[in-house]
Design a protein around this motif. Structure first.
Motif, PDB file in Angstrom:
ATOM      1  N   GLN A 161       0.841  -1.200   0.000  1.00  0.00           N
ATOM      2  CA  GLN A 161       0.000   0.000   0.000  1.00  0.00           C
ATOM      3  C   GLN A 161       0.878   1.252   0.000  1.00  0.00           C
ATOM      4  O   GLN A 161       0.595   2.225  -0.713  1.00  0.00           O
ATOM      5  CB  GLN A 161      -0.916  -0.006   1.213  1.00  0.00           C
ATOM      6  N   LEU A 162       1.960   1.212   0.780  1.00  0.00           N
ATOM      7  CA  LEU A 162       2.886   2.335   0.822  1.00  0.00           C
ATOM      8  C   LEU A 162       3.523   2.557  -0.555  1.00  0.00           C
ATOM      9  O   LEU A 162       3.662   3.696  -1.014  1.00  0.00           O
ATOM     10  CB  LEU A 162       3.976   2.078   1.868  1.00  0.00           C
ATOM     11  N   PHE A 163       3.872   1.456  -1.221  1.00  0.00           N
ATOM     12  CA  PHE A 163       4.481   1.548  -2.550  1.00  0.00           C
ATOM     13  C   PHE A 163       3.543   2.238  -3.537  1.00  0.00           C
ATOM     14  O   PHE A 163       3.944   3.121  -4.296  1.00  0.00           O
ATOM     15  CB  PHE A 163       4.843   0.145  -3.044  1.00  0.00           C
ATOM     16  N   VAL A 164       2.259   1.846  -3.506  1.00  0.00           N
ATOM     17  CA  VAL A 164       1.270   2.449  -4.410  1.00  0.00           C
ATOM     18  C   VAL A 164       1.094   3.930  -4.094  1.00  0.00           C
ATOM     19  O   VAL A 164       1.034   4.778  -5.001  1.00  0.00           O
ATOM     20  CB  VAL A 164      -0.075   1.702  -4.304  1.00  0.00           C
ATOM     21  N   GLN A 165       1.012   4.270  -2.795  1.00  0.00           N
ATOM     22  CA  GLN A 165       0.828   5.661  -2.393  1.00  0.00           C
ATOM     23  C   GLN A 165       1.999   6.531  -2.845  1.00  0.00           C
ATOM     24  O   GLN A 165       1.808   7.639  -3.364  1.00  0.00           O
ATOM     25  CB  GLN A 165       0.665   5.758  -0.874  1.00  0.00           C
ATOM     26  N   ARG A 166       3.216   6.019  -2.650  1.00  0.00           N
ATOM     27  CA  ARG A 166       4.399   6.791  -3.030  1.00  0.00           C
ATOM     28  C   ARG A 166       4.481   6.961  -4.547  1.00  0.00           C
ATOM     29  O   ARG A 166       4.863   8.023  -5.042  1.00  0.00           O
ATOM     30  CB  ARG A 166       5.659   6.093  -2.506  1.00  0.00           C
ATOM     31  N   THR A 167       4.137   5.919  -5.278  1.00  0.00           N
ATOM     32  CA  THR A 167       4.160   6.006  -6.740  1.00  0.00           C
ATOM     33  C   THR A 167       3.152   7.039  -7.227  1.00  0.00           C
ATOM     34  O   THR A 167       3.455   7.875  -8.086  1.00  0.00           O
ATOM     35  CB  THR A 167       3.851   4.641  -7.371  1.00  0.00           C
ATOM     36  N   TYR A 168       1.953   7.012  -6.648  1.00  0.00           N
ATOM     37  CA  TYR A 168       0.921   7.968  -7.054  1.00  0.00           C
ATOM     38  C   TYR A 168       1.341   9.387  -6.706  1.00  0.00           C
ATOM     39  O   TYR A 168       1.125  10.325  -7.491  1.00  0.00           O
ATOM     40  CB  TYR A 168      -0.413   7.635  -6.370  1.00  0.00           C
ATOM     41  N   SER A 169       1.961   9.592  -5.534  1.00  0.00           N
ATOM     42  CA  SER A 169       2.361  10.943  -5.124  1.00  0.00           C
ATOM     43  C   SER A 169       3.410  11.513  -6.062  1.00  0.00           C
ATOM     44  O   SER A 169       3.415  12.716  -6.340  1.00  0.00           O
ATOM     45  CB  SER A 169       2.891  10.929  -3.684  1.00  0.00           C
ATOM     46  N   VAL A 170       4.285  10.641  -6.580  1.00  0.00           N
ATOM     47  CA  VAL A 170       5.284  11.105  -7.543  1.00  0.00           C
ATOM     48  C   VAL A 170       4.610  11.504  -8.851  1.00  0.00           C
ATOM     49  O   VAL A 170       4.880  12.560  -9.425  1.00  0.00           O
ATOM     50  CB  VAL A 170       6.353  10.022  -7.785  1.00  0.00           C
ATOM     51  N   MET A 171       3.709  10.644  -9.335  1.00  0.00           N
ATOM     52  CA  MET A 171       3.051  10.919 -10.607  1.00  0.00           C
ATOM     53  C   MET A 171       2.113  12.132 -10.534  1.00  0.00           C
ATOM     54  O   MET A 171       1.839  12.786 -11.540  1.00  0.00           O
ATOM     55  CB  MET A 171       2.241   9.696 -11.060  1.00  0.00           C
ATOM     56  N   ALA A 172       1.622  12.456  -9.331  1.00  0.00           N
ATOM     57  CA  ALA A 172       0.697  13.580  -9.168  1.00  0.00           C
ATOM     58  C   ALA A 172       1.410  14.877  -8.793  1.00  0.00           C
ATOM     59  O   ALA A 172       0.760  15.895  -8.571  1.00  0.00           O
ATOM     60  CB  ALA A 172      -0.342  13.243  -8.096  1.00  0.00           C
ATOM     61  N   ASN A 173       2.739  14.840  -8.740  1.00  0.00           N
ATOM     62  CA  ASN A 173       3.517  16.021  -8.350  1.00  0.00           C
ATOM     63  C   ASN A 173       3.565  17.011  -9.515  1.00  0.00           C
ATOM     64  O   ASN A 173       4.181  16.752 -10.548  1.00  0.00           O
ATOM     65  CB  ASN A 173       4.932  15.592  -7.949  1.00  0.00           C
ATOM     66  N   ASP A 174       2.907  18.151  -9.343  1.00  0.00           N
ATOM     67  CA  ASP A 174       2.836  19.150 -10.421  1.00  0.00           C
ATOM     68  C   ASP A 174       4.213  19.677 -10.817  1.00  0.00           C
ATOM     69  O   ASP A 174       4.443  20.024 -11.983  1.00  0.00           O
ATOM     70  CB  ASP A 174       1.944  20.323  -9.998  1.00  0.00           C
ATOM     71  N   VAL A 175       5.124  19.772  -9.843  1.00  0.00           N
ATOM     72  CA  VAL A 175       6.446  20.327 -10.129  1.00  0.00           C
ATOM     73  C   VAL A 175       7.185  19.477 -11.165  1.00  0.00           C
ATOM     74  O   VAL A 175       7.867  19.999 -12.052  1.00  0.00           O
ATOM     75  CB  VAL A 175       7.274  20.424  -8.829  1.00  0.00           C
ATOM     76  N   LEU A 176       7.016  18.152 -11.083  1.00  0.00           N
ATOM     77  CA  LEU A 176       7.755  17.247 -11.960  1.00  0.00           C
ATOM     78  C   LEU A 176       7.264  17.293 -13.405  1.00  0.00           C
ATOM     79  O   LEU A 176       7.952  16.810 -14.311  1.00  0.00           O
ATOM     80  CB  LEU A 176       7.682  15.817 -11.428  1.00  0.00           C
ATOM     81  N   ILE A 177       6.076  17.854 -13.635  1.00  0.00           N
ATOM     82  CA  ILE A 177       5.556  17.946 -15.000  1.00  0.00           C
ATOM     83  C   ILE A 177       6.482  18.782 -15.878  1.00  0.00           C
ATOM     84  O   ILE A 177       6.604  18.543 -17.090  1.00  0.00           O
ATOM     85  CB  ILE A 177       4.138  18.545 -14.994  1.00  0.00           C
ATOM     86  N   SER A 178       7.148  19.769 -15.275  1.00  0.00           N
ATOM     87  CA  SER A 178       8.001  20.653 -16.064  1.00  0.00           C
ATOM     88  C   SER A 178       9.256  19.954 -16.576  1.00  0.00           C
ATOM     89  O   SER A 178       9.869  20.422 -17.546  1.00  0.00           O
ATOM     90  CB  SER A 178       8.400  21.883 -15.236  1.00  0.00           C
ATOM     91  N   ILE A 179       9.647  18.837 -15.954  1.00  0.00           N
ATOM     92  CA  ILE A 179      10.892  18.174 -16.359  1.00  0.00           C
ATOM     93  C   ILE A 179      10.827  17.682 -17.807  1.00  0.00           C
ATOM     94  O   ILE A 179      11.706  18.023 -18.617  1.00  0.00           O
ATOM     95  CB  ILE A 179      11.245  17.027 -15.385  1.00  0.00           C
ATOM     96  N   PRO A 180       9.829  16.862 -18.196  1.00  0.00           N
ATOM     97  CA  PRO A 180       9.807  16.427 -19.603  1.00  0.00           C
ATOM     98  C   PRO A 180       9.657  17.587 -20.588  1.00  0.00           C
ATOM     99  O   PRO A 180      10.194  17.536 -21.698  1.00  0.00           O
ATOM    100  CB  PRO A 180       8.596  15.486 -19.673  1.00  0.00           C
ATOM    101  N   LEU A 181       8.955  18.652 -20.187  1.00  0.00           N
ATOM    102  CA  LEU A 181       8.787  19.792 -21.093  1.00  0.00           C
ATOM    103  C   LEU A 181      10.102  20.534 -21.308  1.00  0.00           C
ATOM    104  O   LEU A 181      10.452  20.902 -22.437  1.00  0.00           O
ATOM    105  CB  LEU A 181       7.720  20.746 -20.540  1.00  0.00           C
TER     106      LEU A 181
END
Length: 442
Positions: free
Chosen positions: A48-68
């Motif tokens: 459950q912790l693994f899923v929560q941490r994965t989702y929190s990374v994918m939902a991090n707005d700051v990280l969206i700028s990296i691929p752009l």
């Protein structure tokens, strides 16, 4: 007899370092150790912790700028804009001692600002500027140092991807980090240029003057070259950074503007093609996937490490040393410097910095200031032997007669300049903190 939880946490960290030295993939090693030790001590709740941490990374707005930002850099890289930029700056700087080296550093600073991809900048300048300097009779060592040091400026100068990762890891504003890194980044580039000019003035044989035909270029020719190559890229960079620093757009929105601007620039230069677009998308997806999986692995590993009490053991050890703020900063920067030999900066930011970040409050250190200091330090990790990535990037494209020892010898003065810049920043913290405090308040 079973080990205590804190001992298991330290064992997990030691095993990670061992697997790292053996060459195992870092992201999946982090996930495997985190899930393995978590399941052994916490049971099924680790999933459950693994899923929560994965989702929190994918939902991090700051990280969206990296691929752009990565996409913006790869499009500019493949649009052959660098050779135009270098040629125009070379014409404008023809009267300066060591003009080719100065033009290389200015080009590196601008291109690093547009891409933030160290390997790409060093490789491209190694193909373009390095042979030009050698043909002009430049000393191999100074030419090597200029290309390697200039190519690493993208770690510090915004829009640095490293600062985005640090902001997401430390929970601080990327906008403030960009504002804080701007003056130190420009200062470091200026120190590089000043060093080259002074050294060439002392010993002109290191960088002979260009032929008169290349120096005495009509002013209109120089102006046109700058107008058509230098100005458009600078305008794109200023638009992107200005939108971020002055609060007109979030980093993600500004990165999207930059990506669109890069495509428009490539179209204007008639260097855009579907094949180049495909390459840029592929390289962006590959680099972004690496960063995201590394973030997921680090999040799981760090969470289990903290649950086991490993973080507390490290904190108690550092507190037991009875260090002051200066001692703590020296200790952390030495550790980061040494880690920079076997590790990429991404691993240092997302794996090891979280160990030190909780201690910043205790020592009264501003996390914005600490982030800029780390970014300066990471310049050395790309330059310092024996595992210096920038010299090896250059060696891969340099003529065969250029040895790795010559390249290492060439980068050493620039390492000392970085250390001097770090001392200057610590002595005068306002180099980093004045602009964000002025724009956004203390």
């Amino acid at each position: 007899m079973f080990l205590s939880d804190p001992a298991l946490g330290i064992l997990m960290l030691v095993l990670f370092l061992i697997f790292l030295m053996l060459g195992f993939p870092i992201a999946f090693t982090l996930m495997a150790l985190g899930v393995g030790f978590g399941y052994f001590t916490q049971g099924d709740s680790i999933f459950q912790l693994f899923v929560q941490r994965t989702y929190s990374v994918m939902a991090n707005d700051v990280l969206i700028s990296i691929p752009l930002f990565l996409f913006m850099g790869y499009v500019i890289e493949r649009a052959n804009i660098l050779d135009r930029l270098f040629r125009s700056i070379q014409l404008a700087a023809g009267w300066i001692p060591g003009s080719l080296a100065v033009a290389t550093l200015i080009t590196c600073a601008l291109f690093a600002t547009a891409t933030g991809i160290v390997g790409a900048v060093v490789t491209l300048m190694g193909l373009l500027a390095f042979p030009a300097m050698l043909r002009a009779g430049y000393d191999t060592r100074i030419a090597s140092g200029v290309v390697c040091a200039g190519g690493c400026l993208g770690i510090l100068i915004p829009p640095s991807v490293m600062l985005i990762l640090y902001g997401a890891t430390a929970g601080v504003s990327v906008v403030k980090l960009y504002a804080a890194a701007f003056i130190p980044g420009i200062t470091l580039a200026g120190m590089y240029i000043a060093y080259v000019i002074i050294r060439v003035m002392i010993n002109p044989a290191l960088a002979p003057k260009l032929p008169a035909a290349e120096r005495n270029v009509p002013a209109l020719t120089i102006a046109w070259a700058l107008l058509t190559s230098f100005l458009p890229l600078v305008a794109l960079i200023v638009a992107v950074l200005g939108c971020i620093i002055f609060g007109l757009a979030t980093p993600s929105e500004a990165a999207a503007i930059g990506a669109l601007g890069a495509i428009i620039l490539a179209l204007a230069y008639r260097t855009f093609s579907l094949e180049k677009l495909k390459d840029s998308v592929f390289l962006t997806a590959r680099a972004s996937a690496m960063v995201c999986w590394l973030f997921v692995g680090s999040a799981v590993f760090s969470a289990v490490f903290a649950l086991l009490g490993g973080q507390r053991v490290v904190e108690e050890f550092i507190m037991g040393l009875n260090l002051g703020p200066v001692g703590f900063l020296i200790l952390t920067q030495v550790i980061i410097f040494v880690l920079g030999w076997p590790l990429e900066w991404t691993e240092i930011i997302v794996i090891f910095l979280p160990i030190f970040l909780p201690l910043l409050d205790h020592f009264g250190i501003d996390p914005i200031f600490f982030g800029v200091l780390v970014a300066l330090n990471l310049q050395t990790s790309f330059l310092s032997p024996p595992v210096a990535m920038a010299p090896f990037y250059l060696k891969g494209v340099a003529p065969k007669h250029v040895s790795i020892d010559e390249i290492f010898s060439g980068v050493m003065p620039f390492i000392f300049i970085v250390v001097l810049a770090m001392v200057l920043l610590y002595t005068v913290p306002d180099f980093a903190l004045w602009l964000p405090n002025y724009l956004y308040g203390g």
